[in-house]
Motif scaffolding. Structure first.
Motif, PDB file in Angstrom:
ATOM      1  N   PRO A  78       0.807  -1.233   0.000  1.00 48.72           N
ATOM      2  CA  PRO A  78       0.000   0.000   0.000  1.00 48.72           C
ATOM      3  C   PRO A  78       0.838   1.280   0.000  1.00 48.72           C
ATOM      4  O   PRO A  78       0.527   2.226  -0.725  1.00 48.72           O
ATOM      5  CB  PRO A  78      -0.833  -0.131   1.277  1.00 48.72           C
ATOM      6  CG  PRO A  78      -0.978  -1.604   1.467  1.00 48.72           C
ATOM      7  CD  PRO A  78       0.331  -2.184   1.029  1.00 48.72           C
ATOM      8  N   SER A  79       1.904   1.331   0.802  1.00 51.48           N
ATOM      9  CA  SER A  79       2.706   2.557   0.861  1.00 51.48           C
ATOM     10  C   SER A  79       3.449   2.788  -0.451  1.00 51.48           C
ATOM     11  O   SER A  79       3.506   3.918  -0.955  1.00 51.48           O
ATOM     12  CB  SER A  79       3.700   2.476   2.028  1.00 51.48           C
ATOM     13  OG  SER A  79       4.581   1.377   1.871  1.00 51.48           O
ATOM     14  N   HIS A  80       4.009   1.706  -1.023  1.00 51.59           N
ATOM     15  CA  HIS A  80       4.727   1.859  -2.285  1.00 51.59           C
ATOM     16  C   HIS A  80       3.751   2.198  -3.407  1.00 51.59           C
ATOM     17  O   HIS A  80       4.046   3.031  -4.280  1.00 51.59           O
ATOM     18  CB  HIS A  80       5.485   0.573  -2.608  1.00 51.59           C
ATOM     19  CG  HIS A  80       6.452   0.701  -3.744  1.00 51.59           C
ATOM     20  ND1 HIS A  80       7.278   1.793  -3.907  1.00 51.59           N
ATOM     21  CD2 HIS A  80       6.715  -0.124  -4.794  1.00 51.59           C
ATOM     22  CE1 HIS A  80       8.018   1.629  -4.993  1.00 51.59           C
ATOM     23  NE2 HIS A  80       7.679   0.486  -5.551  1.00 51.59           N
ATOM     24  N   PHE A  81       2.581   1.569  -3.386  1.00 52.14           N
ATOM     25  CA  PHE A  81       1.558   1.868  -4.388  1.00 52.14           C
ATOM     26  C   PHE A  81       1.162   3.342  -4.341  1.00 52.14           C
ATOM     27  O   PHE A  81       1.028   3.989  -5.387  1.00 52.14           O
ATOM     28  CB  PHE A  81       0.329   0.989  -4.153  1.00 52.14           C
ATOM     29  CG  PHE A  81      -0.880   1.423  -4.935  1.00 52.14           C
ATOM     30  CD1 PHE A  81      -0.988   1.171  -6.295  1.00 52.14           C
ATOM     31  CD2 PHE A  81      -1.918   2.101  -4.310  1.00 52.14           C
ATOM     32  CE1 PHE A  81      -2.103   1.583  -7.019  1.00 52.14           C
ATOM     33  CE2 PHE A  81      -3.033   2.517  -5.012  1.00 52.14           C
ATOM     34  CZ  PHE A  81      -3.121   2.263  -6.371  1.00 52.14           C
ATOM     35  N   SER A  82       0.983   3.876  -3.149  1.00 47.03           N
ATOM     36  CA  SER A  82       0.596   5.288  -3.022  1.00 47.03           C
ATOM     37  C   SER A  82       1.653   6.198  -3.643  1.00 47.03           C
ATOM     38  O   SER A  82       1.328   7.173  -4.333  1.00 47.03           O
ATOM     39  CB  SER A  82       0.384   5.643  -1.553  1.00 47.03           C
ATOM     40  OG  SER A  82      -0.690   4.919  -0.999  1.00 47.03           O
ATOM     41  N   THR A  83       2.926   5.883  -3.400  1.00 47.03           N
ATOM     42  CA  THR A  83       4.010   6.684  -3.976  1.00 47.03           C
ATOM     43  C   THR A  83       3.999   6.601  -5.497  1.00 47.03           C
ATOM     44  O   THR A  83       4.114   7.615  -6.198  1.00 47.03           O
ATOM     45  CB  THR A  83       5.364   6.202  -3.438  1.00 47.03           C
ATOM     46  OG1 THR A  83       5.385   6.358  -2.017  1.00 47.03           O
ATOM     47  CG2 THR A  83       6.506   7.003  -4.050  1.00 47.03           C
ATOM     48  N   LEU A  84       3.863   5.387  -6.019  1.00 43.37           N
ATOM     49  CA  LEU A  84       3.884   5.191  -7.464  1.00 43.37           C
ATOM     50  C   LEU A  84       2.651   5.801  -8.125  1.00 43.37           C
ATOM     51  O   LEU A  84       2.731   6.347  -9.227  1.00 43.37           O
ATOM     52  CB  LEU A  84       3.962   3.696  -7.788  1.00 43.37           C
ATOM     53  CG  LEU A  84       5.197   2.957  -7.263  1.00 43.37           C
ATOM     54  CD1 LEU A  84       5.168   1.505  -7.691  1.00 43.37           C
ATOM     55  CD2 LEU A  84       6.468   3.630  -7.751  1.00 43.37           C
ATOM     56  N   PHE A  85       1.507   5.710  -7.447  1.00 36.55           N
ATOM     57  CA  PHE A  85       0.284   6.277  -8.006  1.00 36.55           C
ATOM     58  C   PHE A  85       0.383   7.790  -8.103  1.00 36.55           C
ATOM     59  O   PHE A  85       0.010   8.385  -9.121  1.00 36.55           O
ATOM     60  CB  PHE A  85      -0.916   5.883  -7.132  1.00 36.55           C
ATOM     61  CG  PHE A  85      -2.243   6.215  -7.748  1.00 36.55           C
ATOM     62  CD1 PHE A  85      -2.888   5.302  -8.561  1.00 36.55           C
ATOM     63  CD2 PHE A  85      -2.855   7.447  -7.521  1.00 36.55           C
ATOM     64  CE1 PHE A  85      -4.113   5.600  -9.150  1.00 36.55           C
ATOM     65  CE2 PHE A  85      -4.078   7.757  -8.096  1.00 36.55           C
ATOM     66  CZ  PHE A  85      -4.709   6.825  -8.914  1.00 36.55           C
ATOM     67  N   ARG A  86       0.902   8.421  -7.064  1.00 38.95           N
ATOM     68  CA  ARG A  86       1.071   9.872  -7.097  1.00 38.95           C
ATOM     69  C   ARG A  86       2.061  10.274  -8.183  1.00 38.95           C
ATOM     70  O   ARG A  86       1.868  11.281  -8.877  1.00 38.95           O
ATOM     71  CB  ARG A  86       1.529  10.389  -5.739  1.00 38.95           C
ATOM     72  CG  ARG A  86       1.673  11.899  -5.671  1.00 38.95           C
ATOM     73  CD  ARG A  86       2.148  12.345  -4.301  1.00 38.95           C
ATOM     74  NE  ARG A  86       1.157  12.142  -3.269  1.00 38.95           N
ATOM     75  CZ  ARG A  86       0.177  13.004  -3.008  1.00 38.95           C
ATOM     76  NH1 ARG A  86       0.062  14.116  -3.728  1.00 38.95           N
ATOM     77  NH2 ARG A  86      -0.677  12.765  -2.037  1.00 38.95           N
ATOM     78  N   ARG A  87       3.123   9.487  -8.354  1.00 37.42           N
ATOM     79  CA  ARG A  87       4.104   9.783  -9.390  1.00 37.42           C
ATOM     80  C   ARG A  87       3.481   9.671 -10.781  1.00 37.42           C
ATOM     81  O   ARG A  87       3.791  10.444 -11.687  1.00 37.42           O
ATOM     82  CB  ARG A  87       5.292   8.829  -9.270  1.00 37.42           C
ATOM     83  CG  ARG A  87       6.438   9.116 -10.226  1.00 37.42           C
ATOM     84  CD  ARG A  87       7.540   8.078 -10.067  1.00 37.42           C
ATOM     85  NE  ARG A  87       8.038   8.043  -8.698  1.00 37.42           N
ATOM     86  CZ  ARG A  87       8.735   7.045  -8.190  1.00 37.42           C
ATOM     87  NH1 ARG A  87       8.999   5.973  -8.936  1.00 37.42           N
ATOM     88  NH2 ARG A  87       9.163   7.099  -6.946  1.00 37.42           N
ATOM     89  N   ALA A  88       2.587   8.706 -10.958  1.00 37.63           N
ATOM     90  CA  ALA A  88       1.990   8.479 -12.271  1.00 37.63           C
ATOM     91  C   ALA A  88       0.860   9.451 -12.586  1.00 37.63           C
ATOM     92  O   ALA A  88       0.651   9.821 -13.740  1.00 37.63           O
ATOM     93  CB  ALA A  88       1.484   7.038 -12.367  1.00 37.63           C
ATOM     94  N   THR A  89       0.094   9.876 -11.562  1.00 38.24           N
ATOM     95  CA  THR A  89      -1.107  10.680 -11.807  1.00 38.24           C
ATOM     96  C   THR A  89      -1.043  12.091 -11.257  1.00 38.24           C
ATOM     97  O   THR A  89      -1.835  12.950 -11.657  1.00 38.24           O
ATOM     98  CB  THR A  89      -2.332   9.987 -11.184  1.00 38.24           C
ATOM     99  OG1 THR A  89      -2.182   9.976  -9.750  1.00 38.24           O
ATOM    100  CG2 THR A  89      -2.465   8.556 -11.697  1.00 38.24           C
ATOM    101  N   GLY A  90      -0.136  12.327 -10.308  1.00 41.83           N
ATOM    102  CA  GLY A  90      -0.044  13.645  -9.693  1.00 41.83           C
ATOM    103  C   GLY A  90      -0.960  13.820  -8.496  1.00 41.83           C
ATOM    104  O   GLY A  90      -0.955  14.882  -7.876  1.00 41.83           O
TER     105      GLY A  90
END
Length: 289
Positions: A214-226
């Motif tokens: 979940p924590s890594h996903f949140s980081t990657l999601f923000r990087r991909a979508t802003g």
């Protein structure tokens, strides 16, 4: 019948099936060493094996790319200024999602004072190194189409490049990151959210779709979508509520709130105002004749 023999990748792009993609060709140094520039649209590009190595410098990235030249299949975003190194005597298999531009430097094995087999760590994926990228760009920039330019500089730069590649292979430079969340996965996440808008949706639930924590996903999601996953869920809830307001004029706003996954009408109102600049009631009033 055997196909035509090519001396290196520059010759292949000059005389082979990709000639229409070639935008420039030069030779550098006293050896001499061939360089070329090319731009290719989306598609698949298999290359035959060549006796020398090929160092790519990406000038225009591709959002999604795949390649394999004997060191395992890589898939990811080919970013501008990424470097890739094709080993000698290796067939290439490259697939691009969109237009890609690059400089190619054909490096003979004789240029290296150590065995090129030690360069193996650089073959598996793109890598980034400002010094190597600048040397490749300078060789192209400071040489003429017929080898005109300072041969002393070119020879020194080529020697430095060979040494630098050995150094990077021994102590690998940071790899270019594969796209953490592809556009296809982001669309799948959106579809999952839309299908469950009237239910609680957790970050852990969305993270499972990506295979990340979940924590890594949140980081990657923000990087991909802003935006954060929570903000995206709210945006899709507001989008759904706006659709119900437009298509169900008699449906109470409290029911629209619950159907869109909000805990109450006031929760809907605050999120709606934050995302659209207006309230659900004002949107409904404006949509009525």
């Amino acid at each position: 019948m055997p196909g035509p023999a090519y001396s290196d990748h520059a010759d292949f792009y000059r005389r082979g099936p990709y000639a229409r993609y070639l935008t420039g060709r030069k030779t550098v140094g006293s050896r001499p060493v061939a360089m070329f520039a090319a731009e290719q649209p989306a598609g698949a590009y298999p290359d035959p094996p060549m006796p020398g190595l090929l160092l790519y410098l990406a000038l225009q990235g591709a959002k999604e790319a795949r390649f394999d030249w004997g060191a395992g299949r890589w898939r990811g975003t080919w970013r501008r200024h990424d470097l890739t190194l094709v080993p000698a005597n290796a067939a290439s298999d490259v697939t691009l999602s969109d237009r890609h531009g690059f400089l190619g430097l054909c490096l003979p094995a004789s240029l290296f004072t150590e065995s090129t087999e030690t360069l193996g760590p650089l073959h598996a994926a793109p890598f980034r190194d400002p010094l190597t990228a600048e040397l490749v760009a300078a060789l192209w920039r400071d040489s003429g189409p017929a080898g005109a330019g300072c041969a002393l500089f070119a020879d020194s730069a080529l020697t430095c490049l060979a040494d630098r590649l050995h150094h990077l292979a021994a102590a690998p430079a940071p790899r270019a990151e594969a796209p953490p969340l592809s556009s296809r996965l982001l669309a799948r996440i959106d579809d999952h959210i839309r299908a469950r808008l009237d239910q609680p949706i957790t970050v852990a639930e969305l993270a499972r779709l990506s295979g990340h924590s979940p924590s890594h996903f949140s980081t990657l999601f923000r990087r991909a979508t802003g935006v954060s996953p929570y903000t995206r869920v709210l945006a899709l809830r507001v989008e759904h509520a706006a659709g119900l307001i437009a298509t169900c004029p008699d449906m109470p706003l409290a029911e629209i709130a619950l159907a869109s996954g909000f805990s109450s009408q006031s929760h809907l109102t605050s999120a709606f105002r934050r995302h659209t600049g207006t309230t659900p009631a004002a949107r409904r009033a404006a949509s009525r004749p």
